[in-house]
Motif scaffolding. Structure first.
Motif, mmCIF file in Angstrom:
data_model
loop_
_atom_site.group_PDB
_atom_site.id
_atom_site.type_symbol
_atom_site.label_atom_id
_atom_site.label_comp_id
_atom_site.label_asym_id
_atom_site.label_seq_id
_atom_site.Cartn_x
_atom_site.Cartn_y
_atom_site.Cartn_z
ATOM 1 N N CYS A 1 38.639 38.880 23.763
ATOM 2 C CA CYS A 1 37.984 37.761 24.458
ATOM 3 C C CYS A 1 36.472 37.947 24.435
ATOM 4 N N ILE A 2 36.029 39.152 24.680
ATOM 5 C CA ILE A 2 34.594 39.451 24.660
ATOM 6 C C ILE A 2 34.036 39.230 23.255
ATOM 7 N N LYS B 1 39.260 42.837 25.300
ATOM 8 C CA LYS B 1 38.282 43.191 24.265
ATOM 9 C C LYS B 1 38.071 42.043 23.272
ATOM 10 N N GLN C 1 36.486 33.973 34.272
ATOM 11 C CA GLN C 1 36.300 35.378 34.636
ATOM 12 C C GLN C 1 35.793 35.534 36.064
ATOM 13 N N ARG D 1 33.090 35.718 22.481
ATOM 14 C CA ARG D 1 31.928 35.172 23.188
ATOM 15 C C ARG D 1 30.627 35.351 22.413
ATOM 16 N N TRP D 2 30.496 36.424 21.674
ATOM 17 C CA TRP D 2 29.237 36.733 20.995
ATOM 18 C C TRP D 2 28.796 35.638 20.031
#
Length: 153
Positions: free
Chosen positions: A37-38, A35, A26, A41-42
């Protein structure tokens, strides 16, 4: 250090490596995340936190929760892979959809509200697998390490 804690650190370190890799793509590679991809990550961030907590308390519980976090991100990665491959629809706010039956005003509003990064396009792949697919594969391996840590008590 016990075998259990070593395995936990290995699994949490794997999540840290994947998360740092995504952030490098990034911020250094200029590849903005979509969205989904995010969302992937969590659970990696949670797994890292669980690994740190396991160093001081409840390593068996943290190993169980870490396995769930790794499976969660693998599941999201699998879902994202299916969206990228067109196997099923993705979230309506980050994938292309039909425009039939829409007025020109509705179509314009949809275009203006669309995110810059689409979930149904593959921006990078290696050996035929997208970043979402690689996240799924590696995260399943991390889940196995978390399970080994759980059994090492």
């Amino acid at each position: 250090m016990t075998r259990q804690k070593t395995l936990i650190l290995l699994a949490a370190g794997g999540s840290a490596a994947l998360l740092l890799g995504a952030l490098a793509f990034q911020h250094l590679g200029g590849m903005a995340p979509c969205k989904l991809c995010i969302w992937q990550r969590w659970p990696h961030g949670i797994a890292i936190g669980l690994g740190l907590v396991a160093l001081v308390a409840w390593p068996t519980l943290m190993a169980a929760l870490g396995a769930l976090a790794a499976l969660a991100t693998a599941g999201i990665g699998g879902y994202h892979t299916g969206v990228e491959r067109g196997w099923w629809p993705g979230p309506s706010d980050c994938t292309g959809g039909p425009v039939g039956g829409m007025s020109s005003e509705d179509l314009f509003d949809q275009i203006m509200a669309a995110p810059l990064v689409r979930c149904d396009e593959v921006p990078w792949e290696m050996w035929g697998l997208s970043m979402a697919s690689w996240n799924m594969v590696v995260s399943l391996g991390l889940a196995a390490i978390w399970v080994l840590a759980l059994r090492a008590r």
